[in-house]
Design an enzyme around this catalytic site. Sequence first.
Site, PDB file in Angstrom:
ATOM      1  N   ALA A  63       0.867  -1.175   0.000  1.00 13.28           N
ATOM      2  CA  ALA A  63       0.000   0.000   0.000  1.00 13.28           C
ATOM      3  C   ALA A  63       0.907   1.229   0.000  1.00 13.28           C
ATOM      4  CB  ALA A  63      -0.895  -0.019   1.230  1.00 13.28           C
ATOM      5  N   GLY A 108       0.670  -5.031   1.068  1.00 13.49           N
ATOM      6  CA  GLY A 108      -0.528  -5.139   0.228  1.00 13.49           C
ATOM      7  C   GLY A 108      -0.294  -5.915  -1.062  1.00 13.49           C
TER       8      GLY A 108
HETATM    9  N1  CO8 Z   1       4.476   3.176  -1.069  1.00 18.48           N
HETATM   10  C1  CO8 Z   1       4.827   4.305  -1.704  1.00 18.48           C
HETATM   11  N2  CO8 Z   1       5.897   4.425  -2.504  1.00 18.48           N
HETATM   12  C2  CO8 Z   1       6.658   3.329  -2.676  1.00 18.48           C
HETATM   13  C3  CO8 Z   1       6.375   2.112  -2.043  1.00 18.48           C
HETATM   14  C4  CO8 Z   1       5.226   2.061  -1.205  1.00 18.48           C
HETATM   15  N3  CO8 Z   1       4.824   0.930  -0.597  1.00 18.48           N
HETATM   16  N4  CO8 Z   1       7.314   1.219  -2.392  1.00 18.48           N
HETATM   17  C5  CO8 Z   1       8.156   1.861  -3.214  1.00 18.48           C
HETATM   18  N5  CO8 Z   1       7.774   3.122  -3.386  1.00 18.48           N
HETATM   19  C6  CO8 Z   1       8.420   4.164  -4.203  1.00 18.48           C
HETATM   20  C7  CO8 Z   1       9.640   4.738  -3.499  1.00 18.48           C
HETATM   21  O1  CO8 Z   1       9.262   5.734  -2.575  1.00 18.48           O
HETATM   22  C8  CO8 Z   1      10.401   5.294  -4.677  1.00 18.48           C
HETATM   23  O2  CO8 Z   1       9.828   6.522  -5.058  1.00 18.48           O
HETATM   24  P1  CO8 Z   1      10.780   7.807  -5.427  1.00 18.48           P
HETATM   25  O3  CO8 Z   1      11.556   7.334  -6.640  1.00 18.48           O
HETATM   26  O4  CO8 Z   1       9.791   8.876  -5.718  1.00 18.48           O
HETATM   27  O5  CO8 Z   1      11.648   8.021  -4.246  1.00 18.48           O
HETATM   28  C9  CO8 Z   1      10.124   4.293  -5.778  1.00 18.48           C
HETATM   29  O6  CO8 Z   1       8.947   3.586  -5.374  1.00 18.48           O
HETATM   30  C10 CO8 Z   1      11.237   3.284  -5.980  1.00 18.48           C
HETATM   31  O7  CO8 Z   1      11.499   2.697  -4.720  1.00 18.48           O
HETATM   32  P2  CO8 Z   1      12.977   2.638  -4.068  1.00 18.48           P
HETATM   33  O8  CO8 Z   1      13.799   3.776  -4.563  1.00 18.48           O
HETATM   34  O9  CO8 Z   1      12.792   2.483  -2.597  1.00 18.48           O
HETATM   35  O10 CO8 Z   1      13.513   1.294  -4.742  1.00 18.48           O
HETATM   36  P3  CO8 Z   1      14.542   0.262  -4.108  1.00 18.48           P
HETATM   37  O11 CO8 Z   1      14.873  -0.696  -5.195  1.00 18.48           O
HETATM   38  O12 CO8 Z   1      15.665   0.977  -3.443  1.00 18.48           O
HETATM   39  O13 CO8 Z   1      13.717  -0.505  -2.961  1.00 18.48           O
HETATM   40  C11 CO8 Z   1      11.810  -1.636  -2.024  1.00 18.48           C
HETATM   41  C12 CO8 Z   1      12.602  -1.289  -3.303  1.00 18.48           C
HETATM   42  C13 CO8 Z   1      12.648  -2.567  -1.153  1.00 18.48           C
HETATM   43  C14 CO8 Z   1      10.545  -2.363  -2.474  1.00 18.48           C
HETATM   44  C15 CO8 Z   1      11.479  -0.347  -1.258  1.00 18.48           C
HETATM   45  O14 CO8 Z   1      10.889   0.582  -2.171  1.00 18.48           O
HETATM   46  C16 CO8 Z   1      10.539  -0.547  -0.116  1.00 18.48           C
HETATM   47  O15 CO8 Z   1      10.933  -1.019   0.928  1.00 18.48           O
HETATM   48  N6  CO8 Z   1       9.250  -0.176  -0.302  1.00 18.48           N
HETATM   49  C17 CO8 Z   1       8.258  -0.265   0.735  1.00 18.48           C
HETATM   50  C18 CO8 Z   1       7.786  -1.680   0.882  1.00 18.48           C
HETATM   51  C19 CO8 Z   1       6.797  -1.810   2.014  1.00 18.48           C
HETATM   52  O16 CO8 Z   1       7.113  -1.610   3.166  1.00 18.48           O
HETATM   53  N7  CO8 Z   1       5.568  -2.173   1.645  1.00 18.48           N
HETATM   54  C20 CO8 Z   1       4.522  -2.416   2.603  1.00 18.48           C
HETATM   55  C21 CO8 Z   1       3.726  -1.184   2.812  1.00 18.48           C
HETATM   56  S1  CO8 Z   1       2.541  -1.394   4.104  1.00 18.48           S
HETATM   57  C22 CO8 Z   1       1.253  -2.181   3.394  1.00 18.48           C
HETATM   58  O17 CO8 Z   1       1.305  -2.597   2.274  1.00 18.48           O
HETATM   59  C23 CO8 Z   1       0.040  -2.342   4.239  1.00 18.48           C
HETATM   60  C24 CO8 Z   1      -1.138  -2.931   3.464  1.00 18.48           C
HETATM   61  C25 CO8 Z   1      -2.399  -2.766   4.217  1.00 18.48           C
HETATM   62  C26 CO8 Z   1      -2.784  -1.345   4.348  1.00 18.48           C
HETATM   63  C27 CO8 Z   1      -3.980  -1.148   5.213  1.00 18.48           C
HETATM   64  C28 CO8 Z   1      -4.164   0.307   5.498  1.00 18.48           C
HETATM   65  C29 CO8 Z   1      -5.032   0.639   6.596  1.00 18.48           C
END
Ligand code: CO8
Length: 257
Positions: A63, A108
């Site tokens: 998410a 998500g």
């Molecule tokens: N949300 C928003 N933006 C994201 C997300 C995310 N989940 N994942 C990646 N992005 C964005 C980054 O911010 C980045 O944007 P920008 O270029 O503008 O800075 C772009 O995508 C590329 O990402 P990275 O530069 O971080 O790429 P890396 O290769 O260095 O890393 C990862 C990749 C490991 C996937 C890293 O992006 C990461 O850790 N992302 C977050 C993953 C995460 O924690 N996901 C779980 C989120 S919580 C969730 O899903 C809860 C679901 C239920 C919700 C219920 C709500 C009430």
Amino acid sequence: MSFVRYEQKEQYAVATIDREKALNALNSQVLEDLNTMLDGINFDEVRALIITGAGQKSFVAGADIGEMSGLSKAEGEAFGKRGNEIFRRIETLPIPVIAAVNGFALGGGCELSMCCDIRLAAENAKFAQPEVGLGITPGFGGTQRLVRLIGVGKAKEMLYTCAQIDAQEAYRIGLVNAVYPAEELMDAAEKMAKRIARNAPIAVRATKKAANDGLQTDMDAAVAIESSLFGSCFETEDQKNAMGAFLEKRRPDPFVN
Ligand code: CO8
């Protein structure tokens, strides 16, 4: 503009979540686009759906953390509820749904893959439920579907540790059905969709309903659900066509929807 591309290919369709610059993270708009995509499926023609993510790197990286960061309690609950409604819609779609997991399936994203009937993964796929590291619980069904899919102990380990697992480990613990080199993933998913589409569609739908509905109840009620759906198949042209063909030692005519 929609964040979900939808392409119907004869008797199956491919839905691609396309928000590549954010690794296909699910914001409210992506969720609503998914819902609209579901509204548009022509079930008279489409017998299986594949869901995948755009690009080489990510299925869905969770998410949208930016959107979630400022939510109030009520807004968080509403966001979780909406995601759950749409994921449940996917899970109970009349036709089988295959997740082609082409990279990160985090939070998500892992939850989206789990509401699909079948998960096929690319070798570079990574799965995790990182929510407790972000100060929240999984909110799109992760606490419920992961324990059902891989068992309580392993699921709780993933849920409490946030550990990321690779495709081979996901296969070993039964989270995915098969692993393919990245460049072969979509071919494999489409081949499976075509195999499903070859079978009697009403029977496939009834089988999905029996499995899904049965999982929600005790065994006595579950086998009663199966008996009823099994019986209903004997009113279909497909059953008469397929069994007649077997007895006459010929191929059945094409199945009807
Ligand atoms: N949300 C928003 N933006 C994201 C997300 C995310 N989940 N994942 C990646 N992005 C964005 C980054 O911010 C980045 O944007 P920008 O270029 O503008 O800075 C772009 O995508 C590329 O990402 P990275 O530069 O971080 O790429 P890396 O290769 O260095 O890393 C990862 C990749 C490991 C996937 C890293 O992006 C990461 O850790 N992302 C977050 C993953 C995460 O924690 N996901 C779980 C989120 S919580 C969730 O899903 C809860 C679901 C239920 C919700 C219920 C709500 C009430």
